[in-house]
Enzyme design. Structure first.
Site, PDB file in Angstrom:
ATOM      1  N   SER A   9       0.839  -1.200   0.000  1.00 16.48           N
ATOM      2  CA  SER A   9       0.000   0.000   0.000  1.00 16.48           C
ATOM      3  C   SER A   9       0.869   1.243   0.000  1.00 16.48           C
ATOM      4  O   SER A   9       1.603   1.520   0.956  1.00 16.48           O
ATOM      5  CB  SER A   9      -0.922   0.009   1.218  1.00 16.48           C
ATOM      6  OG  SER A   9      -1.563   1.261   1.283  1.00 16.48           O
ATOM      7  N   HIS A  33      -1.127  -1.340  -4.319  1.00 18.66           N
ATOM      8  CA  HIS A  33      -2.404  -0.891  -3.759  1.00 18.66           C
ATOM      9  C   HIS A  33      -2.358   0.632  -3.579  1.00 18.66           C
ATOM     10  O   HIS A  33      -1.489   1.156  -2.879  1.00 18.66           O
ATOM     11  CB  HIS A  33      -2.621  -1.594  -2.418  1.00 18.66           C
ATOM     12  CG  HIS A  33      -3.936  -1.326  -1.771  1.00 18.66           C
ATOM     13  ND1 HIS A  33      -5.100  -1.992  -2.128  1.00 18.66           N
ATOM     14  CD2 HIS A  33      -4.287  -0.484  -0.773  1.00 18.66           C
ATOM     15  CE1 HIS A  33      -6.095  -1.574  -1.364  1.00 18.66           C
ATOM     16  NE2 HIS A  33      -5.635  -0.643  -0.540  1.00 18.66           N
ATOM     17  N   ASP A  35      -4.449   3.853  -2.309  1.00 16.68           N
ATOM     18  CA  ASP A  35      -5.599   4.292  -1.508  1.00 16.68           C
ATOM     19  C   ASP A  35      -5.999   5.697  -1.908  1.00 16.68           C
ATOM     20  O   ASP A  35      -5.212   6.639  -1.792  1.00 16.68           O
ATOM     21  CB  ASP A  35      -5.223   4.281  -0.018  1.00 16.68           C
ATOM     22  CG  ASP A  35      -5.077   2.868   0.516  1.00 16.68           C
ATOM     23  OD1 ASP A  35      -6.058   2.112   0.430  1.00 16.68           O
ATOM     24  OD2 ASP A  35      -3.989   2.529   1.003  1.00 16.68           O
ATOM     25  N   MET A  37      -8.602   8.652  -1.092  1.00 15.29           N
ATOM     26  CA  MET A  37      -9.542   9.121  -0.059  1.00 15.29           C
ATOM     27  C   MET A  37     -10.015  10.523  -0.406  1.00 15.29           C
ATOM     28  O   MET A  37      -9.217  11.354  -0.861  1.00 15.29           O
ATOM     29  CB  MET A  37      -8.828   9.163   1.295  1.00 15.29           C
ATOM     30  CG  MET A  37      -8.164   7.859   1.676  1.00 15.29           C
ATOM     31  SD  MET A  37      -7.313   8.027   3.258  1.00 15.29           S
ATOM     32  CE  MET A  37      -6.550   6.405   3.380  1.00 15.29           C
ATOM     33  N   HIS A  66      -8.013   1.492  -4.484  1.00 19.33           N
ATOM     34  CA  HIS A  66      -9.022   1.342  -3.432  1.00 19.33           C
ATOM     35  C   HIS A  66      -9.667   2.700  -3.200  1.00 19.33           C
ATOM     36  O   HIS A  66      -9.071   3.592  -2.602  1.00 19.33           O
ATOM     37  CB  HIS A  66      -8.311   0.814  -2.173  1.00 19.33           C
ATOM     38  CG  HIS A  66      -9.171   0.747  -0.949  1.00 19.33           C
ATOM     39  ND1 HIS A  66      -8.642   0.508   0.315  1.00 19.33           N
ATOM     40  CD2 HIS A  66     -10.514   0.850  -0.777  1.00 19.33           C
ATOM     41  CE1 HIS A  66      -9.623   0.484   1.207  1.00 19.33           C
ATOM     42  NE2 HIS A  66     -10.766   0.695   0.575  1.00 19.33           N
ATOM     43  N   MET A  68     -11.878   5.142  -1.447  1.00 19.27           N
ATOM     44  CA  MET A  68     -12.622   5.482  -0.228  1.00 19.27           C
ATOM     45  C   MET A  68     -13.269   6.828  -0.479  1.00 19.27           C
ATOM     46  O   MET A  68     -12.858   7.870   0.047  1.00 19.27           O
ATOM     47  CB  MET A  68     -11.667   5.498   0.976  1.00 19.27           C
ATOM     48  CG  MET A  68     -11.297   4.100   1.433  1.00 19.27           C
ATOM     49  SD  MET A  68      -9.817   4.046   2.464  1.00 19.27           S
ATOM     50  CE  MET A  68      -8.571   3.919   1.186  1.00 19.27           C
ATOM     51  N   MET A 137     -11.905  -5.361   4.706  1.00 18.43           N
ATOM     52  CA  MET A 137     -11.045  -4.468   5.496  1.00 18.43           C
ATOM     53  C   MET A 137     -10.820  -5.061   6.881  1.00 18.43           C
ATOM     54  O   MET A 137     -11.776  -5.472   7.556  1.00 18.43           O
ATOM     55  CB  MET A 137     -11.695  -3.089   5.653  1.00 18.43           C
ATOM     56  CG  MET A 137     -11.818  -2.249   4.393  1.00 18.43           C
ATOM     57  SD  MET A 137     -10.263  -1.742   3.665  1.00 18.43           S
ATOM     58  CE  MET A 137      -9.526  -0.779   4.984  1.00 18.43           C
ATOM     59  N   ASP A 175      -6.959  -5.980   3.902  1.00 19.97           N
ATOM     60  CA  ASP A 175      -6.265  -4.685   3.943  1.00 19.97           C
ATOM     61  C   ASP A 175      -6.351  -4.110   5.343  1.00 19.97           C
ATOM     62  O   ASP A 175      -7.444  -3.827   5.836  1.00 19.97           O
ATOM     63  CB  ASP A 175      -6.952  -3.750   2.924  1.00 19.97           C
ATOM     64  CG  ASP A 175      -6.322  -2.370   2.842  1.00 19.97           C
ATOM     65  OD1 ASP A 175      -5.240  -2.152   3.417  1.00 19.97           O
ATOM     66  OD2 ASP A 175      -6.948  -1.513   2.179  1.00 19.97           O
TER      67      ASP A 175
HETATM   68  C1  DX5 Z   1      -6.525   2.167   5.129  1.00 19.63           C
HETATM   69  C2  DX5 Z   1      -5.986   1.739   3.797  1.00 19.63           C
HETATM   70  C3  DX5 Z   1      -4.922   0.729   3.842  1.00 19.63           C
HETATM   71  C4  DX5 Z   1      -3.662   1.138   4.550  1.00 19.63           C
HETATM   72  C5  DX5 Z   1      -3.031  -0.109   5.111  1.00 19.63           C
HETATM   73  O1  DX5 Z   1      -7.626   2.976   4.905  1.00 19.63           O
HETATM   74  O2  DX5 Z   1      -7.047   1.180   3.031  1.00 19.63           O
HETATM   75  O3  DX5 Z   1      -4.598   0.292   2.522  1.00 19.63           O
HETATM   76  O4  DX5 Z   1      -2.743   1.792   3.738  1.00 19.63           O
HETATM   77  O5  DX5 Z   1      -1.948   0.273   5.868  1.00 19.63           O
HETATM   78  P1  DX5 Z   1      -1.278  -0.687   6.932  1.00 19.63           P
HETATM   79  O6  DX5 Z   1      -0.736  -1.867   6.184  1.00 19.63           O
HETATM   80  O7  DX5 Z   1      -0.218   0.184   7.506  1.00 19.63           O
HETATM   81  O8  DX5 Z   1      -2.331  -1.088   7.923  1.00 19.63           O
HETATM   82 ZN    ZN Z   2      -6.532   0.275   1.130  1.00 19.63          ZN
END
Ligand code: DX5
Ligand code: ZN
Length: 221
Positions: A9, A33, A35, A37, A66, A68, A137, A175
């Site tokens: 990630s 991956h 993220d 947001m 991903h 969000m 998640m 994740d």
């Molecule tokens: C959280 C993200 C994850 C995050 C995971 O909202 O979706 O992808 O980056 O990070 P770690 O591996 O540090 O928990």
């Molecule tokens: Zn994620």
């Protein structure tokens, strides 16, 4: 089960040196991956299209995005143009993701659905067949570096049973809080794709971290 795949990630990488961070581990990983947001579905804002497009010019690795965000459909074309391969959206943002799934496929994106920790498998069951990947998640979405929630493992087991009993070509991804300690538990519950941010990008030796994670998962197969 299919071979385990590792999806680092990007959220935990050094944002001043993203190209280098990905380049170092590229040969060791199965997908990246990313993220995304929006500061609305989750409180944080992470990164957007210009960053994805710049990274796409630097690597050919598969981009697992991903989302969000409260309105994922608004970003599908831009994500495709920026170089995304797979888009996953949270089931919590819509009563029926069929239209978004169809649009993603028409654009040429792979499609997945995401379950936050408090959302039961039943919430997504009618739509699993629309997906390439189901993300369970194991932390609350929005922040990296949280602790793994083992209480989501029965949900992974339910998803595994459903996918296998219907012979669906759908991968299960996990994740949040994935480490050499927690990844084996997730594998035993039926996970195919392991997202890990902190455990890889915050390790002084990210290549070694990917290999250790893969070895820990393969040790329980
Ligand atoms: C959280 C993200 C994850 C995050 C995971 O909202 O979706 O992808 O980056 O990070 P770690 O591996 O540090 O928990
Ligand atoms: Zn994620």
């Amino acid at each position: 089960m299919k071979p385990a795949r590792i999806a680092p990630s990007l959220l935990a990488a050094d944002f001043a040196h993203l190209g280098d961070a990905v380049g170092r581990i590229e040969a060791e990983i199965d997908m990246l991956h990313v993220d995304i947001m929006d500061g609305h579905f989750v409180p944080n804002i992470s990164l957007g299209m210009p960053v994805i497009a710049s990274l796409r010019a630097a690597t050919s690795v598969y981009f697992d995005c991903h989302l969000m965000t409260t309105n994922p459909d608004a970003y599908l074309e831009d994500l495709k143009a920026a170089g995304a391969d797979l888009v996953t959206m949270h089931i919590e943002v819509t009563p029926n993701p069929t239209r978004v799934a169809k649009k993603a496929r028409e654009i040429g994106l792979d499609f997945g659905l995401v379950l936050s920790p408090s959302t039961p498998f039943a919430g997504v069951e009618p739509f699993v067949e629309l997906t390439d990947l189901l993300l369970v998640m194991s932390v609350h979405p929005g922040f990296g570096g949280q602790s793994f929630m083992p209480e989501v493992l029965p949900k992974v087991e339910s998803a595994r049973k459903f996918i296998d009993s219907h012979a669906l070509p759908v991968d299960i991804q996990i994740d949040g809080g994935i480490t050499v300690q927690t990844a084996p538990l997730a594998r035993q519950a039926g996970v195919d794709v392991f997202v890990a941010g902190t455990a890889i990008f915050r390790d002084p030796d990210p290549v070694g971290a990917v290999r250790r994670l893969r070895n820990a998962i393969e040790a329980v197969e």
